[in-house]
Design an enzyme around this catalytic site. Structure first.
Site, mmCIF file in Angstrom:
data_model
loop_
_atom_site.group_PDB
_atom_site.id
_atom_site.type_symbol
_atom_site.label_atom_id
_atom_site.label_comp_id
_atom_site.label_asym_id
_atom_site.label_seq_id
_atom_site.Cartn_x
_atom_site.Cartn_y
_atom_site.Cartn_z
ATOM 1 N N SER A 144 1.016 -0.900 0.146
ATOM 2 C CA SER A 144 0.081 -0.734 0.213
ATOM 3 C C SER A 144 0.739 1.419 -0.212
ATOM 4 O O SER A 144 1.902 1.905 0.240
ATOM 5 C CB SER A 144 -0.905 -0.216 1.443
ATOM 6 O OG SER A 144 -0.870 1.283 1.565
ATOM 7 N N ASP A 178 -6.680 -6.487 3.990
ATOM 8 C CA ASP A 178 -5.838 -5.511 4.150
ATOM 9 C C ASP A 178 -5.858 -4.410 5.857
ATOM 10 O O ASP A 178 -6.825 -4.118 6.466
ATOM 11 C CB ASP A 178 -6.612 -4.299 3.341
ATOM 12 C CG ASP A 178 -6.395 -3.087 3.253
ATOM 13 O OD1 ASP A 178 -6.015 -2.334 3.440
ATOM 14 O OD2 ASP A 178 -6.446 -2.048 2.456
ATOM 15 N N GLY A 179 -4.728 -4.727 6.478
ATOM 16 C CA GLY A 179 -4.685 -4.066 6.829
ATOM 17 C C GLY A 179 -3.814 -4.486 8.649
ATOM 18 O O GLY A 179 -4.582 -6.286 8.753
ATOM 19 N N GLY A 180 -2.834 -4.011 9.038
ATOM 20 C CA GLY A 180 -1.845 -4.548 10.239
ATOM 21 C C GLY A 180 -1.468 -6.067 8.877
ATOM 22 O O GLY A 180 -1.436 -6.995 10.479
ATOM 23 N N HIS A 187 -1.666 -1.466 -4.287
ATOM 24 C CA HIS A 187 -2.240 -0.551 -3.265
ATOM 25 C C HIS A 187 -2.937 0.542 -3.049
ATOM 26 O O HIS A 187 -1.912 1.559 -3.056
ATOM 27 C CB HIS A 187 -2.623 -1.705 -2.229
ATOM 28 C CG HIS A 187 -3.664 -1.459 -1.866
ATOM 29 N ND1 HIS A 187 -5.298 -2.482 -1.647
ATOM 30 C CD2 HIS A 187 -4.326 -1.033 -0.331
ATOM 31 C CE1 HIS A 187 -5.794 -1.836 -0.904
ATOM 32 N NE2 HIS A 187 -5.251 -1.061 0.005
ATOM 33 N N MET A 234 -11.617 4.287 -0.511
ATOM 34 C CA MET A 234 -12.969 4.767 0.477
ATOM 35 C C MET A 234 -13.689 5.388 0.591
ATOM 36 O O MET A 234 -12.712 7.251 1.387
ATOM 37 C CB MET A 234 -11.595 4.811 1.542
ATOM 38 C CG MET A 234 -10.994 2.844 1.980
ATOM 39 S SD MET A 234 -9.943 2.660 3.154
ATOM 40 C CE MET A 234 -8.020 3.161 1.753
ATOM 41 N N MET A 240 -11.583 -6.258 5.212
ATOM 42 C CA MET A 240 -10.845 -4.638 6.106
ATOM 43 C C MET A 240 -10.858 -5.678 7.575
ATOM 44 O O MET A 240 -10.938 -6.539 8.320
ATOM 45 C CB MET A 240 -11.283 -3.820 5.730
ATOM 46 C CG MET A 240 -11.219 -3.278 4.770
ATOM 47 S SD MET A 240 -9.942 -2.468 4.113
ATOM 48 C CE MET A 240 -9.075 -1.205 5.270
ATOM 49 N N HIS A 279 -8.313 1.217 -4.138
ATOM 50 C CA HIS A 279 -9.374 1.154 -2.991
ATOM 51 C C HIS A 279 -9.541 1.959 -2.972
ATOM 52 O O HIS A 279 -9.166 3.359 -1.838
ATOM 53 C CB HIS A 279 -8.092 0.449 -2.035
ATOM 54 C CG HIS A 279 -8.779 0.004 -0.576
ATOM 55 N ND1 HIS A 279 -8.239 0.210 0.707
ATOM 56 C CD2 HIS A 279 -10.497 0.009 -0.193
ATOM 57 C CE1 HIS A 279 -9.407 -0.034 0.912
ATOM 58 N NE2 HIS A 279 -10.932 0.332 1.128
ATOM 59 N N GLY A 300 -8.869 3.999 6.872
ATOM 60 C CA GLY A 300 -8.720 5.154 7.096
ATOM 61 C C GLY A 300 -7.456 5.446 7.795
ATOM 62 O O GLY A 300 -6.548 6.353 6.972
ATOM 63 N N PHE A 301 -6.296 4.593 8.067
ATOM 64 C CA PHE A 301 -5.152 4.739 8.220
ATOM 65 C C PHE A 301 -3.927 4.017 8.220
ATOM 66 O O PHE A 301 -4.490 2.537 8.389
ATOM 67 C CB PHE A 301 -5.042 5.325 9.913
ATOM 68 C CG PHE A 301 -5.401 6.261 10.475
ATOM 69 C CD1 PHE A 301 -4.989 7.611 10.114
ATOM 70 C CD2 PHE A 301 -6.822 5.893 11.106
ATOM 71 C CE1 PHE A 301 -6.307 8.825 9.877
ATOM 72 C CE2 PHE A 301 -7.801 7.309 11.191
ATOM 73 C CZ PHE A 301 -7.538 8.497 10.713
ATOM 74 N N GLY A 302 -2.693 3.934 7.937
ATOM 75 C CA GLY A 302 -1.838 2.739 8.042
ATOM 76 C C GLY A 302 -1.412 2.598 9.399
ATOM 77 O O GLY A 302 -1.293 3.489 10.267
ATOM 78 N N GLY A 303 -0.806 1.342 9.247
ATOM 79 C CA GLY A 303 0.012 1.149 10.748
ATOM 80 C C GLY A 303 -0.967 0.312 12.114
ATOM 81 O O GLY A 303 -0.517 0.367 13.161
ATOM 82 N N ASP A 360 -4.805 3.957 -2.008
ATOM 83 C CA ASP A 360 -5.914 4.115 -1.109
ATOM 84 C C ASP A 360 -6.480 5.542 -1.120
ATOM 85 O O ASP A 360 -5.518 5.931 -0.543
ATOM 86 C CB ASP A 360 -5.429 3.580 0.331
ATOM 87 C CG ASP A 360 -5.371 2.629 0.817
ATOM 88 O OD1 ASP A 360 -6.243 1.493 1.146
ATOM 89 O OD2 ASP A 360 -4.405 1.544 1.470
ATOM 90 N N MET A 395 -9.102 7.784 0.091
ATOM 91 C CA MET A 395 -9.731 8.597 1.274
ATOM 92 C C MET A 395 -10.519 10.131 1.147
ATOM 93 O O MET A 395 -9.255 10.500 0.907
ATOM 94 C CB MET A 395 -8.687 8.182 2.690
ATOM 95 C CG MET A 395 -8.571 7.045 2.358
ATOM 96 S SD MET A 395 -6.573 7.284 4.304
ATOM 97 C CE MET A 395 -6.975 5.171 4.605
ATOM 98 N N GLY A 400 1.028 -2.345 3.874
ATOM 99 C CA GLY A 400 1.784 -0.686 3.923
ATOM 100 C C GLY A 400 2.885 -0.769 4.414
ATOM 101 O O GLY A 400 4.053 -1.007 4.530
ATOM 102 N N SER A 401 2.421 -0.072 5.962
ATOM 103 C CA SER A 401 3.744 0.013 6.947
ATOM 104 C C SER A 401 4.642 -1.244 7.161
ATOM 105 O O SER A 401 5.935 -1.312 6.862
ATOM 106 C CB SER A 401 3.296 0.412 8.294
ATOM 107 O OG SER A 401 2.460 -0.871 8.641
HETATM 108 C C1 DX5 Z 1 -6.039 1.431 5.446
HETATM 109 C C2 DX5 Z 1 -5.992 1.353 4.431
HETATM 110 C C3 DX5 Z 1 -4.443 -0.005 4.264
HETATM 111 C C4 DX5 Z 1 -3.251 0.593 4.831
HETATM 112 C C5 DX5 Z 1 -2.503 -0.628 5.094
HETATM 113 O O1 DX5 Z 1 -6.958 2.450 5.488
HETATM 114 O O2 DX5 Z 1 -6.371 0.480 3.156
HETATM 115 O O3 DX5 Z 1 -4.370 -0.361 2.408
HETATM 116 O O4 DX5 Z 1 -2.539 1.481 3.776
HETATM 117 O O5 DX5 Z 1 -1.607 -0.375 5.591
HETATM 118 P P1 DX5 Z 1 -0.839 -1.104 7.309
HETATM 119 O O6 DX5 Z 1 -0.221 -2.628 6.270
HETATM 120 O O7 DX5 Z 1 0.532 -0.201 7.883
HETATM 121 O O8 DX5 Z 1 -1.900 -1.568 8.301
HETATM 122 ZN ZN ZN Z 2 -6.483 -0.196 1.557
#
Ligand code: DX5
Ligand code: ZN
Length: 225
Positions: free
Chosen positions: A10, A175-177, A33, A68, A137, A66, A142-145, A35, A37, A197-198
């Site tokens: 991401s 997607d996420g974590g 990917h 959102m 999800m 993606h 909304g946020f990475g990490g 994102d 928002m 992502g992170s």
């Molecule tokens: C969250 C995004 C994800 C995000 C994942 O709202 O849709 O794609 O970038 O980030 P990580 O892998 O750091 O959880």
């Molecule tokens: Zn995403």
């Protein structure tokens, strides 16, 4: 044997001041990917059409957009024009999922539907036969990490059972974590495409990060087989 698991870094976690270099670093991934928002559907604003065009110029990988956003019906044609290879919209954001899938397919692109952690798999009953991929999800978007929601593997299994009952096999994306420690949990449950992502861009060696997530996931699927 070709890798069954696909890794989708991401770019939300990339350094936007050197996006081209960061995209070059992830050439061993399967897709990008992207994102989007809007500050309404999720409490954050990221990037839109122009950065997507720049991303497409900078990579040969397919780009999964993606969305959102609260108004996917209005914005999907513009993201198709900007080069989205796959468009993922949220089930919670539209009353017309079937129409959106038709619109995306008519443009020759792949169509995916996403569900938030609080949305049940049953919401997908009438769309799993039409889509190329379903995104589960594994954090609140909304946020990475953020931390992986631990009930997610059970939800992936319920989605797999629904798809099997309908005799269809859309890809299952998470997607996420996602990182090397959580990848086995989702791969074993049946996920095919892992967004990270992170866990990719937070590392100096992005190719190594991708390889570690892929290997951890594939080891879990081998164990299952
Ligand atoms: C969250 C995004 C994800 C995000 C994942 O709202 O849709 O794609 O970038 O980030 P990580 O892998 O750091 O959880
Ligand atoms: Zn995403």
């Amino acid at each position: 044997m070709q890798s069954r698991i696909q890794i989708a870094p991401s770019v939300l976690s990339a350094d936007f001041a050197k996006l081209g270099e960061d995209l070059a670093d992830i050439a061993s991934a399967d897709c990008v990917h992207y994102d989007v928002m809007d500050g309404h559907f999720v409490p954050n604003i990221s990037f839109g059409l122009d950065i997507l065009k720049a991303t497409k110029r900078a990579t040969d990988l397919p780009v999964d957009v993606h969305l959102m956003i609260t108004n996917p019906d209005e914005m999907i044609p513009a993201f198709i024009d900007a080069g989205a290879d796959n468009v993922t919209f949220h089930m919670e954001a539209t009353a017309h999922a079937n129409r959106l899938v038709q619109l995306i397919h008519a443009a020759g692109r792949k169509a995916s539907v996403a569900i938030n952690p609080a949305t049940p798999v049953s919401a997908l009953e009438e769309v799993v036969e039409d889509v190329d991929m379903v995104l589960v999800m594994t954090v609140n978007p909304g946020f990475g990490g953020q931390s992986f929601i631990e009930s997610s593997p059970a939800k992936i299994r319920r989605l797999r059972a629904l798809c099997e009952s309908r005799g269809v096999h859309p890809l299952i994306e998470v997607d996420g974590g996602i990182k090397a420690s959580t990848a086995p949990l989702v791969a074993e449950a049946g996920a095919d495409v892992l967004v990270a992502g992170s866990a990719v861009f937070g590392r100096d060696d992005r190719a190594q990060a991708i390889a570690e997530i892929r290997e951890a996931a594939e080891a879990a699927t081998l164990k299952k087989a």
